[in-house]
Scaffold this motif. Structure first.
Motif, PDB file in Angstrom:
ATOM      1  N   LYS A 256       0.896  -1.245   0.145  1.00 21.88           N
ATOM      2  CA  LYS A 256      -0.074   0.089  -0.184  1.00 21.88           C
ATOM      3  C   LYS A 256       0.860   1.020   0.139  1.00 21.88           C
ATOM      4  O   LYS A 256       1.614   1.497   1.022  1.00 21.88           O
ATOM      5  N   VAL A 257       0.824   2.158  -0.993  1.00 18.03           N
ATOM      6  CA  VAL A 257       1.707   3.279  -1.118  1.00 18.03           C
ATOM      7  C   VAL A 257       1.078   4.397  -1.381  1.00 18.03           C
ATOM      8  O   VAL A 257       0.147   4.719  -1.900  1.00 18.03           O
ATOM      9  N   GLN A 258       1.727   5.638  -0.686  1.00 18.07           N
ATOM     10  CA  GLN A 258       1.226   6.819  -0.661  1.00 18.07           C
ATOM     11  C   GLN A 258       2.102   7.729  -1.299  1.00 18.07           C
ATOM     12  O   GLN A 258       3.455   7.349  -1.065  1.00 18.07           O
ATOM     13  N   PRO A 259       1.564   8.714  -2.189  1.00 21.66           N
ATOM     14  CA  PRO A 259       2.678   9.513  -2.802  1.00 21.66           C
ATOM     15  C   PRO A 259       3.436  10.343  -1.716  1.00 21.66           C
ATOM     16  O   PRO A 259       2.661  10.752  -0.524  1.00 21.66           O
ATOM     17  N   SER A 260       4.677  10.825  -1.920  1.00 20.59           N
ATOM     18  CA  SER A 260       5.608  11.627  -1.087  1.00 20.59           C
ATOM     19  C   SER A 260       5.899  12.679  -1.859  1.00 20.59           C
ATOM     20  O   SER A 260       6.298  12.405  -3.064  1.00 20.59           O
ATOM     21  N   ALA A 261       6.408  13.998  -1.136  1.00 22.98           N
ATOM     22  CA  ALA A 261       6.799  14.930  -2.291  1.00 22.98           C
ATOM     23  C   ALA A 261       8.257  14.453  -2.656  1.00 22.98           C
ATOM     24  O   ALA A 261       9.006  14.680  -3.831  1.00 22.98           O
ATOM     25  N   HIS A 262       9.024  13.780  -1.692  1.00 29.39           N
ATOM     26  CA  HIS A 262      10.419  13.206  -1.940  1.00 29.39           C
ATOM     27  C   HIS A 262      10.577  11.854  -1.590  1.00 29.39           C
ATOM     28  O   HIS A 262       9.548  11.252  -0.601  1.00 29.39           O
ATOM     29  N   THR A 263      11.495  11.184  -2.056  1.00 32.87           N
ATOM     30  CA  THR A 263      11.947   9.879  -1.357  1.00 32.87           C
ATOM     31  C   THR A 263      13.039  10.004  -0.576  1.00 32.87           C
ATOM     32  O   THR A 263      13.865  10.870  -0.850  1.00 32.87           O
ATOM     33  N   VAL A 264      13.425   9.343   0.632  1.00 36.38           N
ATOM     34  CA  VAL A 264      14.283   9.702   1.304  1.00 36.38           C
ATOM     35  C   VAL A 264      15.680   8.979   0.430  1.00 36.38           C
ATOM     36  O   VAL A 264      15.594   7.841  -0.046  1.00 36.38           O
ATOM     37  N   ILE A 265      16.524   9.856   0.456  1.00 41.93           N
ATOM     38  CA  ILE A 265      17.882   9.477  -0.169  1.00 41.93           C
ATOM     39  C   ILE A 265      19.069   9.662   0.589  1.00 41.93           C
ATOM     40  O   ILE A 265      19.599  10.760   1.114  1.00 41.93           O
ATOM     41  N   PHE A 266      19.585   8.365   0.967  1.00 40.79           N
ATOM     42  CA  PHE A 266      20.839   8.336   1.764  1.00 40.79           C
ATOM     43  C   PHE A 266      22.025   8.196   0.804  1.00 40.79           C
ATOM     44  O   PHE A 266      22.001   7.470  -0.157  1.00 40.79           O
ATOM     45  N   GLU A 267      23.242   8.929   1.037  1.00 36.68           N
ATOM     46  CA  GLU A 267      24.267   8.958   0.266  1.00 36.68           C
ATOM     47  C   GLU A 267      25.606   8.102   1.141  1.00 36.68           C
ATOM     48  O   GLU A 267      25.760   8.760   2.272  1.00 36.68           O
ATOM     49  N   ASN A 268      26.047   7.072   0.837  1.00 34.20           N
ATOM     50  CA  ASN A 268      26.994   6.446   1.479  1.00 34.20           C
ATOM     51  C   ASN A 268      28.332   6.473   0.749  1.00 34.20           C
ATOM     52  O   ASN A 268      28.529   5.897  -0.229  1.00 34.20           O
ATOM     53  N   ILE A 269      29.168   7.319   1.204  1.00 35.78           N
ATOM     54  CA  ILE A 269      30.601   7.455   0.622  1.00 35.78           C
ATOM     55  C   ILE A 269      31.631   6.649   1.273  1.00 35.78           C
ATOM     56  O   ILE A 269      31.836   6.779   2.486  1.00 35.78           O
ATOM     57  N   TYR A 270      32.111   5.731   0.636  1.00 36.65           N
ATOM     58  CA  TYR A 270      33.463   4.951   0.981  1.00 36.65           C
ATOM     59  C   TYR A 270      34.480   5.314   0.321  1.00 36.65           C
ATOM     60  O   TYR A 270      34.636   5.538  -0.830  1.00 36.65           O
ATOM     61  N   GLY A 271      35.757   5.288   1.444  1.00 36.68           N
ATOM     62  CA  GLY A 271      37.013   5.426   0.811  1.00 36.68           C
ATOM     63  C   GLY A 271      37.794   4.355   0.435  1.00 36.68           C
ATOM     64  O   GLY A 271      37.126   3.204   0.140  1.00 36.68           O
ATOM     65  N   GLU A 272      39.007   4.225   0.297  1.00 39.74           N
ATOM     66  CA  GLU A 272      40.024   2.975   0.044  1.00 39.74           C
ATOM     67  C   GLU A 272      39.496   1.932   1.174  1.00 39.74           C
ATOM     68  O   GLU A 272      39.449   0.688   0.654  1.00 39.74           O
ATOM     69  N   ASN A 273      39.517   2.518   2.409  1.00 43.68           N
ATOM     70  CA  ASN A 273      38.998   1.392   3.444  1.00 43.68           C
ATOM     71  C   ASN A 273      37.537   1.176   3.535  1.00 43.68           C
ATOM     72  O   ASN A 273      36.956   2.343   3.645  1.00 43.68           O
ATOM     73  N   GLN A 274      37.004   0.134   3.098  1.00 48.99           N
ATOM     74  CA  GLN A 274      35.410   0.215   2.982  1.00 48.99           C
ATOM     75  C   GLN A 274      34.996   0.115   4.712  1.00 48.99           C
ATOM     76  O   GLN A 274      33.791   0.222   4.609  1.00 48.99           O
ATOM     77  N   ASP A 275      35.596   0.238   5.746  1.00 43.43           N
ATOM     78  CA  ASP A 275      35.082   0.194   6.917  1.00 43.43           C
ATOM     79  C   ASP A 275      34.968   1.631   7.432  1.00 43.43           C
ATOM     80  O   ASP A 275      33.991   2.005   8.389  1.00 43.43           O
TER      81      ASP A 275
END
Length: 292
Positions: free
Chosen positions: A68-87
């Motif tokens: 069951k879906v309701q329209p939203s003005a936006h979708t949550v956007i997460f940005e995950n930035i990884y360097g050379e070390n994945q941890d």
């Protein structure tokens, strides 16, 4: 009447590493839905997202999941930035979706409502209180402990916890979230604090070290069931809760429910993306790892 209704936003995750930028759906709503869909349970997802990401709903419906879906003005956007070390990860929130309202849930009847907030504003305490009159409330507390400052995510406490936790039957947190929520360094002290505020079952996960369930002054220690190789641990907590709530609604005890949930989460790490196994495969994995 559904057995389980999950309420939460589907995210659009932007994953940036040194070699590429990827976009994919995520969040409790997605990972929990895909996992519980493999089990013998009457299930529905209530979600809200922007028009540009409605394909995520089509993806879930294509798997046979009721949404069951309701329209939203936006979708949550997460940005995950990884360097050379994945941890090492920097997490930003680029967009926030609309808050859930009781109007979206008025016609939904379920034995268990599993709430998966991504951010503190997703659900009001009043909404939790109203839902608690309809059924059992399970909560993945993660979103309430996220503070966003200039798009960056920081771990924080839940300001309204004393009012809200009295309505929570099952609370899921990892050890870091438990410490932030309770103010205590040990799991034992943290879960007793939650019980004092009204939480009936506290489910505390600790990655490869296993998990602890606390209810009615009893601790249940659940081992982790390790696969031969970990491919993708994303969504393990959501997969765990899918297995746990499934077994609880089938009247299994806490130890059995936790062990099944842990095995389901362990099996999930063997392949990328959401859980794709079956209950029979979980039981075989549990038996094989228990004998090792």
């Amino acid at each position: 009447m559904y057995d389980i209704c999950c309420v939460g936003h589907i995210t659009s995750d932007k994953i940036v590493n040194t070699k590429s930028t990827l976009h994919m759906p995520g969040g409790t709503a997605l990972y929990f839905s895909c996992a519980v869909n493999k089990l013998d349970v009457n299930y529905v997802l209530v979600t809200a997202l922007g028009a540009a990401e409605m394909e995520y709903v089509d993806y879930l419906r294509g798997k046979g999941i009721e949404v069951k879906v309701q329209p939203s003005a936006h979708t949550v956007i997460f940005e995950n930035i990884y360097g050379e070390n994945q941890d090492e990860r920097t997490q930003n929130v680029l967009q926030i979706a609309d808050t859930f309202t009781m109007e979206q849930l008025e016609d939904v009847e379920a034995k268990i409502f599993h709430l998966g907030p991504l951010l503190a504003g997703d659900f009001s305490t009043d909404l939790i209180k109203t839902l608690a009159a309809k059924g059992t409330i399970a909560l993945d507390v993660q979103g309430y402990l996220r503070k966003v400052v200039n798009q960056k995510v920081y771990l924080t406490d839940w300001a309204d916890k004393k009012n809200a936790l009295q309505y929570i039957d099952v609370l899921k947190a990892d050890v870091a979230e438990l410490a932030a929520l309770s103010g205590y360094d040990t799991v034992a002290d943290g879960v007793k604090f939650l019980a004092g505020l009204g939480v009936k079952e506290a489910v505390i996960t600790n990655g490869s070290r296993g998990s602890t369930i606390y209810s009615d002054d009893v601790f249940y220690e659940i081992p982790a069931y390790h696969p031969e190789m970990v491919v993708d641990a994303t969504g393990c907590g959501d997969t765990y809760m899918a297995g746990y709530l499934y077994k609880r609604i089938k009247d299994f005890d806490l130890q059995q429910s936790g062990e099944f949930a842990a095995a389901m989460a362990g099996l999930k790490t063997m392949s990328p993306g959401p859980f794709v196994g079956t209950e029979a495969e979980v039981m075989k994995f549990l038996k094989d790892r228990s004998n090792n």
